[in-house]
Design a protein around this motif. Structure first.
Motif, PDB file in Angstrom:
ATOM      1  N   LEU A   1      -3.645   5.800  -0.247  1.00 20.42           N
ATOM      2  CA  LEU A   1      -3.206   4.613   0.494  1.00 20.42           C
ATOM      3  C   LEU A   1      -1.947   4.888   1.316  1.00 20.42           C
ATOM      4  CD1 LEU A   1      -3.820   1.996  -2.320  1.00 20.42           C
ATOM      5  CD2 LEU A   1      -5.118   2.225  -0.190  1.00 20.42           C
TER       6      LEU A   1
ATOM      7  N   LYS B   1      -1.473   2.073   4.313  1.00 21.15           N
ATOM      8  CA  LYS B   1      -1.782   0.734   3.827  1.00 21.15           C
ATOM      9  C   LYS B   1      -0.674   0.345   2.853  1.00 21.15           C
ATOM     10  CE  LYS B   1      -6.783   1.181   4.354  1.00 21.15           C
ATOM     11  NZ  LYS B   1      -8.103   1.194   3.655  1.00 21.15           N
TER      12      LYS B   1
ATOM     13  N   GLU C   1      -1.120  -2.205  -0.417  1.00 19.45           N
ATOM     14  CA  GLU C   1      -2.000  -1.609  -1.419  1.00 19.45           C
ATOM     15  C   GLU C   1      -1.344  -0.389  -2.060  1.00 19.45           C
ATOM     16  OE1 GLU C   1      -2.796  -2.373   1.650  1.00 19.45           O
ATOM     17  OE2 GLU C   1      -4.730  -3.398   1.773  1.00 19.45           O
TER      18      GLU C   1
END
Length: 218
Positions: free
Chosen positions: A129, A134, A137
């Motif tokens: 991630l 991201k 997350e």
């Protein structure tokens, strides 16, 4: 965050609270002895002892060694979660910084293969991630990696304190890192080193690395 399932001890604690609230166990009364409680609630000795510890911390029960366990209140003291909710974020970080190394060392001693699999899953997810940029997350995977270590430490009280504190750490990441995953890429190696120390049951090394992570020495 992961959904936390109630343990047998927590369920017993809740049933004891119901009994106290309904005057099944009056204030000042001594609880039945452990074997009787085991029969009443259909659980083992360790669950009974843990439930009593939970209610002692909340100020509902008072354990007098060699005498028995007494009901002292119907009302729980302010919960740990509530106290942490009211605490300053720097105080929460301080609690975590004190606990991290000890938890990691104990996890190295007590971890199971199942614990390791959960840690590795979140460690790898954290890396993926971060690379995919991201942030939210990634932050959650990082927190869950550390929570999985706490769950493996063999001390339920340390685990619960850490889990509650970690919820606030997650919130702080969103503000502090400003949607940036670069620090998590940089710190992936030291987190991997921590995992390996726990996997090889090197408690001293696990404590040392965990403290470095807290102090951001990487």
């Amino acid at each position: 965050m992961q959904i936390q399932r109630k343990t047998l001890a927590e369920e017993v604690a809740e049933r004891l609270i119901e009994g106290i609230s309904n005057d099944e166990y009056a204030i000042g009364e001594k609880l039945p002895i452990e074997p009787e409680l085991m029969k009443i609630y259909g659980v083992g000795r360790s669950s009974i002892r843990e439930a009593i510890k939970i209610l002692s911390i909340k100020g509902i029960l008072n354990v007098q060694q060699g005498v028995g366990t007494f009901v002292v209140s119907k009302n729980a003291q302010e919960s740990l979660a509530t106290q942490i909710d009211k605490a300053k974020l720097e105080d929460v970080f301080e609690v975590r910084s004190i606990l991290d190394a000890k938890i990691a060392g104990k996890a190295a001693t007590h971890r199971t293969e199942e614990d390791l699999a959960t840690m590795k899953m979140y460690l790898d997810l954290r890396n993926t991630l971060a690379a995919e940029k991201k942030p939210l997350e990634c932050y959650e995977a990082d927190v869950n990696f550390h929570v999985s270590i706490a769950k493996a430490c063999g001390n339920s009280l340390l685990k619960e304190i850490f889990i509650v504190a970690s919820k606030h750490i997650l919130s702080s990441f969103e503000n502090r890192h400003n949607n940036d995953t670069e620090p998590f890429k940089i710190s992936q190696k030291i987190h991997t080193d921590l995992y390996l120390a726990i996997e090889t049951q090197d408690s001293k090394k696990a404590e040392f690395i965990a403290q470095q992570i807290v102090d951001r020495v990487y």
